[in-house]
Motif scaffolding. Structure first.
Motif, PDB file in Angstrom:
ATOM      1  N   ALA A 156      98.633 107.806  66.552  1.00 50.90           N
ATOM      2  CA  ALA A 156      98.898 109.082  65.790  1.00 50.90           C
ATOM      3  C   ALA A 156      97.425 109.784  65.990  1.00 50.90           C
ATOM      4  O   ALA A 156      97.432 110.982  65.966  1.00 50.90           O
ATOM      5  N   LEU A 157      96.517 109.245  66.520  1.00 48.75           N
ATOM      6  CA  LEU A 157      95.366 109.765  66.868  1.00 48.75           C
ATOM      7  C   LEU A 157      95.483 110.924  67.960  1.00 48.75           C
ATOM      8  O   LEU A 157      94.502 111.889  68.009  1.00 48.75           O
ATOM      9  N   GLN A 158      96.175 110.396  68.998  1.00 49.40           N
ATOM     10  CA  GLN A 158      96.300 111.070  70.133  1.00 49.40           C
ATOM     11  C   GLN A 158      97.208 112.596  69.715  1.00 49.40           C
ATOM     12  O   GLN A 158      96.932 113.553  70.444  1.00 49.40           O
TER      13      GLN A 158
ATOM     14  N   PRO B  66      89.338 112.568  67.001  1.00 51.21           N
ATOM     15  CA  PRO B  66      88.076 111.945  66.409  1.00 51.21           C
ATOM     16  C   PRO B  66      87.387 111.417  67.479  1.00 51.21           C
ATOM     17  O   PRO B  66      87.759 111.172  68.579  1.00 51.21           O
ATOM     18  N   PRO B  67      86.006 111.108  67.186  1.00 48.30           N
ATOM     19  CA  PRO B  67      85.131 110.560  68.169  1.00 48.30           C
ATOM     20  C   PRO B  67      85.623 109.114  68.681  1.00 48.30           C
ATOM     21  O   PRO B  67      86.547 108.329  68.004  1.00 48.30           O
ATOM     22  N   SER B  68      85.180 108.637  69.687  1.00 44.88           N
ATOM     23  CA  SER B  68      85.847 107.564  70.316  1.00 44.88           C
ATOM     24  C   SER B  68      85.347 106.365  69.519  1.00 44.88           C
ATOM     25  O   SER B  68      86.128 105.224  69.550  1.00 44.88           O
TER      26      SER B  68
ATOM     27  N   SER C 297      88.764 116.598  62.492  1.00 45.64           N
ATOM     28  CA  SER C 297      90.016 116.176  62.849  1.00 45.64           C
ATOM     29  C   SER C 297      91.106 116.441  61.295  1.00 45.64           C
ATOM     30  O   SER C 297      92.121 116.448  61.496  1.00 45.64           O
ATOM     31  N   PHE C 298      90.384 116.380  60.315  1.00 46.31           N
ATOM     32  CA  PHE C 298      91.112 116.342  58.974  1.00 46.31           C
ATOM     33  C   PHE C 298      90.587 117.513  58.430  1.00 46.31           C
ATOM     34  O   PHE C 298      89.486 117.903  58.318  1.00 46.31           O
ATOM     35  N   ASP C 299      91.786 118.082  57.373  1.00 41.95           N
ATOM     36  CA  ASP C 299      91.280 119.315  56.414  1.00 41.95           C
ATOM     37  C   ASP C 299      90.962 118.874  55.180  1.00 41.95           C
ATOM     38  O   ASP C 299      91.644 118.095  54.284  1.00 41.95           O
TER      39      ASP C 299
ATOM     40  N   ASP D 215     101.607 112.625  61.241  1.00 43.29           N
ATOM     41  CA  ASP D 215     100.695 112.230  61.942  1.00 43.29           C
ATOM     42  C   ASP D 215      99.250 112.049  61.486  1.00 43.29           C
ATOM     43  O   ASP D 215      98.619 110.994  61.632  1.00 43.29           O
ATOM     44  N   ALA D 216      98.979 113.236  60.793  1.00 49.35           N
ATOM     45  CA  ALA D 216      97.387 113.242  60.190  1.00 49.35           C
ATOM     46  C   ALA D 216      97.342 112.056  59.090  1.00 49.35           C
ATOM     47  O   ALA D 216      96.490 111.344  59.108  1.00 49.35           O
ATOM     48  N   ARG D 217      98.150 112.053  58.302  1.00 52.28           N
ATOM     49  CA  ARG D 217      98.320 110.922  57.240  1.00 52.28           C
ATOM     50  C   ARG D 217      98.158 109.388  57.795  1.00 52.28           C
ATOM     51  O   ARG D 217      97.312 108.823  57.496  1.00 52.28           O
ATOM     52  N   ARG D 218      98.895 109.319  59.124  1.00 54.13           N
ATOM     53  CA  ARG D 218      98.825 107.831  59.741  1.00 54.13           C
ATOM     54  C   ARG D 218      97.693 107.773  60.678  1.00 54.13           C
ATOM     55  O   ARG D 218      96.865 106.686  60.531  1.00 54.13           O
TER      56      ARG D 218
END
Length: 750
Positions: A215-217, A223-225, A191-193, A204-207
């Protein structure tokens, strides 16, 4: 009719060998005020605390059943043939009153207990019994902050370094380094670089990384549940836990959280009912925030005969605090913010109202943190304790305390292995003419130095902390500036403002470690070089010469002692039979450098090691430790045994070894624990730091240090609301002419 045996007239000690004591035989008069003098490390504390107090404490504990004994302070029995004539002991040391956030000056002295009782009887409106005014009781505490007066919140800005990528350590929390478990929960989920600095990520990625939530959506790869954001994980581990945080966790909390006054109670700690009740128009919170002197004045107006005993008891307690120079404090002052000297004086006041006699009181430098103007109050208190029929033993360097002693014992002649014997017994007049280290120092007259010119200035603007009312001052650079004034005048507050407004290295008296494995070897940074030296000479791995690694004795795990937990009985610690207390395996002890094993090296004093170990990096670091007067420390000595003054000087030595320049150093009473003869050594060290191009700002009461300053800033004239003003800025010689300054009068009187 039988005759009662005569009470012992002396504490009789035979063959005391604790630490560096060389089989001392001495009779110490009882019901007297006895001062123990001598250079730092001579053995004073070994005799007074580790022998006399330890044996007295141990014997008192032995009168209790094992279950109770396990909950009392532990005492290690001293190495001595015989001690007679002891009494129950009360040790009043310089340890701060404790790290409990619920402790205040009021709770520590029981003054707040009397204030609660007063409000429970005559407040308007009536609230309830005294526990309804206690912020430590559910009946009185604020329900939001649970009586702490403040709330702790995560500071998101402290958690991340936006200029780094995840691989480079952008998440600053422990355990998030590249490849570690927590790091992989973010870097390896797709999910993240992990390679791009966070500053270049989308909002959104930082939040999502920090907070999770909606922001995960919006992430390209969800990310996993069971995903847990950085803040959620931090708060689960460090905040939402019922366990008392360890020192390591407390350090993490201090770094990554911020506190703010509770929004519900405004910092008053109490529930609405307790906050609304008044006595003569003042709430208990308002009275707790008054200076003790002001609160004493307020009580004069409380004339209700129903609470006369309460008012009188509270007034006696407050008067005692004022008499010992603490009238500038408030009952609401957190105990954690008190200095060691303030803590010691508060402990002393607790015993003034005691009707017990024939006790043994043991003090550790009770004049620490006291201006010469305030020392008289402390000496009067010591005499009061003696005159009530007690024996008062004082470890002290201050001549004013020696002057009022009934008997003086000097331990020496030197420090460490060069000390441990009684070199003088007698009165102050005899000591002044004695050919001992203390006698010679008392006869020495120190003169003012020639002030050095400043190279510039640092401005402190609008200093409003505590009693500083928007104060502004210029601190000269490239010189030694001493900040003076009576206790509570605002010295520490001014220096704290300086540190907030300008980058500085703070060298205070806090312990350098709480780890019993830490020693001068590890603290000075020579451990690696020392292991490499042994490894190169013997052709083996460096890890073999670490007691915490491959070379440590497997039975005691490199501690040298084996501890056995005996449940409800006192735990038992014995020297390890396998290594004989030397901490290393037999194989490791077989490797030597110039005939010395690694354990032999640890048994050397710093001075001895500096002569034997010629490797440049090692020798240089050791010479800096010797330069600050700590050459008597053993290389393998646990740093947990050092005093506050020794800790501070060890920090100074480390800074000297770093050879920095153009640095602002701030020191808090560096003469603490120093013998008169060591003052010149300290002044030479401070001068060296200045000559390297640094700026020194020192909080200090010692007149010899003030005389040798290049610049003096004197605050006052009194403590608390009576202080916080600059009385003088200039050179020491001019300060001595200022009759309106307590410091000036003290300089002129000598």
């Amino acid at each position: 009719m039988t005759t009662a045996p005569a009470r012992p007239r002396a504490i009789r000690i035979r063959a005391a060998r604790t630490n560096n004591l060389r089989g001392i035989d001495i009779d110490i008069p009882r019901n007297s005020l006895v001062v123990f003098a001598g250079v730092s490390g001579s053995g004073k504390s070994s005799l007074v605390f580790d022998t006399i107090a330890a044996e007295a404490g141990y014997q008192v504990n032995e009168t209790y059943p094992p279950f109770v004994r396990n909950r009392l302070p532990r005492w290690t029995r001293p190495d001595v043939d015989a001690i007679d004539g002891l009494s129950p002991v009360v040790v009043i040391d310089q340890k701060r009153l404790g790290g409990n956030a619920r402790s205040t000056v009021g709770t520590s002295t029981d003054a707040y207990t009397y204030l609660r009782l007063l409000f429970s009887r005559i407040s308007d409106p009536y609230v309830g019994e005294s526990n309804h005014f206690s912020f430590n009781d559910p009946a009185g505490m604020c329900p939001v902050c649970a009586g702490l007066g403040e709330t702790i919140a995560t500071d998101p800005d402290r958690l991340l370094d936006p200029d780094k990528s995840l691989e480079q350590g952008a998440i600053l929390l422990p355990g998030f380094g590249a490849g570690q478990y927590w790091y992989r929960q973010y870097a390896d989920i797709g999910s993240f670089d992990p390679k791009t600095p966070l500053r270049e990520w989308s909002e959104d990625a930082r939040r999502a990384l920090l907070y999770g939530g909606e922001a995960l959506q919006r992430l390209p790869v969800r990310p996993p549940s069971d995903y847990e954001s950085v803040i959620e994980r931090f708060e689960r581990v460090y905040l939402h836990t019922a366990d008392t945080p360890s020192e390591r966790k407390q350090a993490v909390l201090a770094r990554f959280t911020r506190t703010r006054p509770c929004a519900e109670c405004g910092g008053e700690r109490l529930n609405p009912a307790a906050r609304s009740a008044t006595v003569l128009g003042r709430t208990i919170g308002e009275l707790s925030r008054l200076e003790i002197g002001e609160l004493t004045e307020f009580l004069a107006a409380v004339t209700d005969p129903h609470v006369e005993p309460v008012v009188e008891a509270l007034r006696e307690k407050l008067t005692a605090l004022t008499g010992i120079g603490l009238g500038y404090l408030s009952l609401a002052r957190p105990a954690t913010t008190l200095s060691g000297g303030e803590s010691q004086r508060i402990k002393t006041v607790r015993h003034l109202g005691s009707s017990l006699t024939e006790l043994l009181y043991v003090f550790d430098e009770p004049t620490v943190g006291l201006h010469p103007h305030d020392v008289r109050a402390m000496t009067e208190l010591l005499k009061q304790l003696r005159d009530k029929g007690n024996t008062v033993l004082v470890v002290e360097h201050d001549p004013d305390v020696m002057r009022i002693a009934d008997h003086i014992v000097e331990i020496g002649p030197g420090a460490g292995a060069a000390g441990g014997t009684v070199v003088f017994e007698g009165g102050f007049g005899e000591l002044r003419s004695a050919d001992t280290g203390t006698g010679r120092a008392l006869r020495q007259r120190r003169r003012s130095g020639r002030p050095r010119p400043a190279t510039g200035k640092l401005r402190v603007d609008n200093a409003t902390r505590n009693n500083l009312g928007g104060l502004g001052v210029d601190i000269p650079t490239g010189v030694l500036t001493v900040v003076t004034g009576v206790a509570g005048a605002g010295k520490s507050s001014l220096v704290a403002e300086l540190v907030d407004q300008h980058p500085a290295v703070l060298v205070d008296q806090r312990p350098v470690t709480t780890n019993r494995r830490s020693t001068p070897i590890t603290y000075t940074g020579i451990a690696t070089a020392l292991r490499k030296l042994f490894a190169d000479r013997n052709g083996v791995a460096p890890a073999l010469f670490s007691a915490n690694s491959a070379g440590g004795c497997p039975v005691c795990r490199g501690l040298g002692v084996v501890y056995t937990d005996l449940a409800f009985m006192d735990g038992h610690e014995v020297v390890c039979e396998t290594c004989g207390g030397r901490r290393y395996t037999e194989e490791t002890l077989g490797y030597t450098v110039d005939g010395l094993s690694i354990a032999d090296i640890e048994d050397l004093s710093v001075d001895q090691a500096a002569q034997r170990l010629r490797t440049p990096g090692i020798a240089r670091a050791l010479r800096q430790v010797s330069a600050v007067g700590l050459g008597y420390l053993r290389l393998g000595q646990s740093l947990t045994t050092l005093s506050g003054g020794e800790c501070q000087r060890l920090k100074i030595a480390k800074e000297l070894a770093s050879r920095t320049d153009d640095t602002l150093y701030v020191l808090d009473e560096p003469t603490t624990g120093l013998h008169l003869s060591d003052i010149d050594t300290l002044l030479e060290v401070l001068s060296r730091l200045v000559e390297q191009g640094n700026t020194l700002v020192v909080i200090e009461h010692h007149l010899d240090v003030i005389r040798r300053a290049d610049w003096v800033i004197d605050l006052g004239p009194g403590p608390g609301r009576h202080g916080g003003r600059i009385l003088f800025e200039g050179v020491p010689a001019d300060l001595a002419r200022r009759a309106d300054s307590p410091t000036g009068r003290a300089l002129a009187a000598e």
